[in-house]
Every structure is written in C-alpha cells, then in structure tokens.
Design a protein around this motif. Sequence first.
Motif, PDB file in Angstrom:
ATOM      1  N   THR A  12      98.564 -28.587  36.948  1.00 48.77           N
ATOM      2  CA  THR A  12      97.265 -27.987  37.226  1.00 48.77           C
ATOM      3  C   THR A  12      96.281 -28.107  36.065  1.00 48.77           C
ATOM      4  OG1 THR A  12      98.109 -25.879  36.486  1.00 48.77           O
ATOM      5  CG2 THR A  12      98.205 -26.320  38.845  1.00 48.77           C
ATOM      6  N   PHE A  13      96.676 -28.777  34.983  1.00 46.27           N
ATOM      7  CA  PHE A  13      95.798 -28.815  33.811  1.00 46.27           C
ATOM      8  C   PHE A  13      95.323 -30.211  33.442  1.00 46.27           C
ATOM      9  CE2 PHE A  13      97.947 -24.769  33.488  1.00 46.27           C
ATOM     10  CZ  PHE A  13      96.890 -23.926  33.188  1.00 46.27           C
ATOM     11  N   GLY A  14      95.447 -31.170  34.368  1.00 48.29           N
ATOM     12  CA  GLY A  14      94.890 -32.503  34.146  1.00 48.29           C
ATOM     13  C   GLY A  14      95.387 -33.136  32.862  1.00 48.29           C
ATOM     14  N   THR A  15      94.443 -33.606  32.026  1.00 49.80           N
ATOM     15  CA  THR A  15      94.799 -34.349  30.821  1.00 49.80           C
ATOM     16  C   THR A  15      94.942 -33.461  29.587  1.00 49.80           C
ATOM     17  OG1 THR A  15      92.461 -34.747  30.391  1.00 49.80           O
ATOM     18  CG2 THR A  15      93.652 -36.456  31.599  1.00 49.80           C
ATOM     19  N   ALA A  16      94.787 -32.144  29.758  1.00 52.79           N
ATOM     20  CA  ALA A  16      94.877 -31.248  28.602  1.00 52.79           C
ATOM     21  C   ALA A  16      96.288 -31.255  28.017  1.00 52.79           C
ATOM     22  CB  ALA A  16      94.476 -29.831  29.006  1.00 52.79           C
ATOM     23  N   ALA A  17      96.379 -31.082  26.689  1.00 51.68           N
ATOM     24  CA  ALA A  17      97.682 -30.941  26.038  1.00 51.68           C
ATOM     25  C   ALA A  17      98.111 -29.485  26.141  1.00 51.68           C
ATOM     26  CB  ALA A  17      97.573 -31.359  24.574  1.00 51.68           C
ATOM     27  N   LEU A  18      99.336 -29.247  26.637  1.00 51.60           N
ATOM     28  CA  LEU A  18      99.808 -27.890  26.893  1.00 51.60           C
ATOM     29  C   LEU A  18     100.917 -27.496  25.942  1.00 51.60           C
ATOM     30  CD1 LEU A  18     100.199 -28.015  30.758  1.00 51.60           C
ATOM     31  CD2 LEU A  18      98.545 -26.655  29.489  1.00 51.60           C
ATOM     32  N   PHE A  19     100.857 -26.261  25.451  1.00 53.99           N
ATOM     33  CA  PHE A  19     101.911 -25.780  24.565  1.00 53.99           C
ATOM     34  C   PHE A  19     102.333 -24.377  24.974  1.00 53.99           C
ATOM     35  CE2 PHE A  19      99.402 -28.812  22.181  1.00 53.99           C
ATOM     36  CZ  PHE A  19     100.375 -29.662  21.689  1.00 53.99           C
ATOM     37  N   ALA A  20     103.597 -24.222  25.374  1.00 52.64           N
ATOM     38  CA  ALA A  20     104.123 -22.897  25.701  1.00 52.64           C
ATOM     39  C   ALA A  20     104.780 -22.335  24.454  1.00 52.64           C
ATOM     40  CB  ALA A  20     105.114 -23.000  26.852  1.00 52.64           C
ATOM     41  N   GLU A  21     103.959 -22.071  23.435  1.00 52.13           N
ATOM     42  CA  GLU A  21     104.477 -21.611  22.141  1.00 52.13           C
ATOM     43  C   GLU A  21     103.521 -20.592  21.563  1.00 52.13           C
ATOM     44  OE1 GLU A  21     105.309 -24.822  19.311  1.00 52.13           O
ATOM     45  OE2 GLU A  21     104.891 -26.175  20.970  1.00 52.13           O
ATOM     46  N   GLN A  22     103.937 -19.970  20.447  1.00 52.32           N
ATOM     47  CA  GLN A  22     103.021 -19.104  19.731  1.00 52.32           C
ATOM     48  C   GLN A  22     101.891 -19.962  19.158  1.00 52.32           C
ATOM     49  OE1 GLN A  22     102.938 -15.902  19.713  1.00 52.32           O
ATOM     50  NE2 GLN A  22     104.886 -15.641  20.789  1.00 52.32           N
ATOM     51  N   PRO A  23     100.644 -19.489  19.304  1.00 52.99           N
ATOM     52  CA  PRO A  23      99.512 -20.285  18.810  1.00 52.99           C
ATOM     53  C   PRO A  23      99.662 -20.697  17.351  1.00 52.99           C
ATOM     54  CG  PRO A  23      98.718 -18.455  20.134  1.00 52.99           C
ATOM     55  CD  PRO A  23     100.207 -18.285  20.022  1.00 52.99           C
ATOM     56  N   GLU A  24     100.157 -19.780  16.496  1.00 51.24           N
ATOM     57  CA  GLU A  24     100.214 -20.148  15.066  1.00 51.24           C
ATOM     58  C   GLU A  24     101.186 -21.300  14.807  1.00 51.24           C
ATOM     59  OE1 GLU A  24     100.662 -17.209  16.465  1.00 51.24           O
ATOM     60  OE2 GLU A  24     102.000 -15.898  15.325  1.00 51.24           O
ATOM     61  N   ASP A  25     102.233 -21.426  15.661  1.00 47.56           N
ATOM     62  CA  ASP A  25     103.147 -22.558  15.500  1.00 47.56           C
ATOM     63  C   ASP A  25     102.440 -23.873  15.832  1.00 47.56           C
ATOM     64  OD1 ASP A  25     105.095 -20.764  14.800  1.00 47.56           O
ATOM     65  OD2 ASP A  25     106.004 -20.680  16.802  1.00 47.56           O
ATOM     66  N   VAL A  26     101.622 -23.829  16.889  1.00 45.11           N
ATOM     67  CA  VAL A  26     100.879 -25.040  17.271  1.00 45.11           C
ATOM     68  C   VAL A  26      99.850 -25.387  16.190  1.00 45.11           C
ATOM     69  CG1 VAL A  26      99.396 -26.101  19.013  1.00 45.11           C
ATOM     70  CG2 VAL A  26     101.185 -24.484  19.717  1.00 45.11           C
ATOM     71  N   PHE A  27      99.182 -24.341  15.628  1.00 38.81           N
ATOM     72  CA  PHE A  27      98.159 -24.600  14.601  1.00 38.81           C
ATOM     73  C   PHE A  27      98.760 -25.265  13.364  1.00 38.81           C
ATOM     74  CE2 PHE A  27      95.721 -20.618  16.219  1.00 38.81           C
ATOM     75  CZ  PHE A  27      95.324 -21.321  17.342  1.00 38.81           C
ATOM     76  N   GLN A  28     100.041 -24.989  13.092  1.00 35.61           N
ATOM     77  CA  GLN A  28     100.659 -25.611  11.922  1.00 35.61           C
ATOM     78  C   GLN A  28     100.739 -27.125  12.086  1.00 35.61           C
ATOM     79  OE1 GLN A  28     104.283 -23.704  10.745  1.00 35.61           O
ATOM     80  NE2 GLN A  28     103.166 -21.975   9.850  1.00 35.61           N
TER      81      GLN A  28
END
Lengths: 105, 232
Positions: free
Chosen positions: B114-130
């Motif tokens: 349902t999110f097209g070409t977006a990159a999806l992360f089912a994680e804590q935001p701060e982990d993704v920001f690292q």
Amino acid sequence: MPDTDPLTFAAEWHADGRDVAIATVIETWSSAPRPAGSHLVIDAQGNFQGSVSGGCIEEALVAEASDVIASGKARIAEFAVTDDTAQNAGLFCGGRIRVLIEKLR
Amino acid sequence: MLPAHLHEINAARDARRAMVVVSDLDTGETRLLRAEELSDPVSASAVESALRTGKAGLAGIGGRSVFINVHQPPPRIVAIGAGHIAQALAGMAAIAGFDMVIIDPRGSMISPATFGTAALFAEQPEDVFQRRPLDAFTALAAVAHDPSIDDLPLTKALAAQCFYVGALGGKKSHAKRIERLAGLGVDDAAIARIHGPIGLDIRAANPAEIAVSILADIILSLRTRNVSATAI
C-alpha cells in the motif's frame, strides 16, 4: 529510487573509456521547458542521457557535442525552440536557451 | 570538466551534500565550492544566493563571466507512522519528485503493497536515523499520532536542521507536545519551527486531504527556506 542523474551516466561512460561531452543550460528566455543547470550528457556515438529542452533540440545538440568531443574545445551554443519544433516534438515550449558544451577530460 | 570534479559532484549527491559548480565561460575552467569556501568574499554573495534559491544562473565574479550551478540532493520526506495519511502522502510525494521514507515501529501497521515506491522500516526511528541520517534536505512529518513514537523524531529533526518539521494533532495536543519537548530540553526557538498542527490550513477533512495539506506545506517550506552555509 534508481539514480537517473545524467552526471552518473557521464561518470560510468567515462569509466568505460568512452568520450563524453556534458551540455548545461546556462541561460533561458521566454518559456524554456528546462531550467538553467539542466544537463544532457552525450557520447561520441551520439548516445545521450538527460534533458535540456524536453526533446526539442536534443538532436541538434548531439551534433554540436560531436564537434566538441573531436576538438576538445568547449563552446556555447544558442538554440531557438520554435513553436514549430516544439509541436513536432509534441511539446509546447517555445523560447530560447543558451547551452555550454564541454568535453569531459 | 575534469573527471575528478565530476566524481566529486556525484559523490556529494550520493552523500546528500550540496555542491556548487562555478564554470568560467571564457576559459572553460570549473571550480567546485563547498561550505568552507563560501567565506571567499569575492564569490560568496552570488554563490550563497544560488544556494538559497536553488537556482542556477550567470554571474560576474571578480570581473569574470561565470555560470553558477547548484547541485542539491533530492528532497526527501520522512513520515513517522504508517497510517492512512502516510499512505496517501507516499503516492503524492512520488509524483511530486520527493524520495519518501516511512518509519513505524508498530510493525503491524506496515503493508508494503500500500505504500508504492516508499522505503518502509518497521523499526524504532532512531535506529533508522543511524543508518540514514536526517539532514537539511529532509522534511519530517510526525503522523503516528502517538507521543511515544513521534516526540523523539521531532527532536532529532530539529537538531538536524530538517527544512520542514511537522506534527499531526490539533492545537490542544500541540500545546501538550510543546510542554513535553521543553521538558526534554528543546529550546523555544527550535520548538517554534514545528508546524503544528501539521499542514496548510485547507480545511482537510480526511487522510488524503491531510496528505495534500502536508505536501503543500512541505513544498512551501522547500521553496522559501533559508539555506545557510552550514547546510552544505
């Protein structure tokens, strides 16, 4: 998202040993479809990537680029994107653009 | 142009850094400018103006006729919360030319289809920001509607000088958010940069319309922002 930046192609082509020219829109008048700073990269065989006019003058630019690649000398070319040309390319541009064409070397 | 310059421009784009290229129209020589060189008084004002507006153009620098080109990384939207608003925003953001990242630690919310070409992360935001740091070319939209998920990314976005920082919620919930962020030590000037309620006031009545208002607000900020020398 894949990297479709023309300068990425220029670097890849150059790494493959191909001669490459980089064209950059430096000035536009009236309703030019692509802004200053837009790039078209061209190789010696006439392959190109990018867009400086949305399709109106790319062919003419390829011929200029071939001269620049042969001579190695940068030049500035001006193109009128006439309404006729625009319509032939299926566009509604019009206007004029000035393009810097330089060899990557 | 020299191959070394071309590689440097491409590397800057990959690293999401801005790069200014000054071409001398008479000699054909190219000069690359980064942050530290903006203090050069001869070229600074023309270059800073190009950076601020994002617009390339002709200029005269030190009596020479030059073309100043600005290479900026593609603008990116990071949505916190993978609900209906983020879903609508993902489709519109792609059309408008933004890279889109959606982060939601509540994995159950995320269905990639349902999110097209977006990159999806089912994680804590701060982990993704690292792994993918926030930067001055990023807009952060906190739309999880849950302070335990939204608050920390908001503080990180303010610290990273994101060009847009917005948070979903009405005036009352924004007032509470301000109290919480002040309690976390975020200063008033930073808190004032948060767009809360998020989005332009177009009387949006459903998630898709809210997404329109958020995207319009982000575009307004992108086109009117002040790009300082520290952004590059």
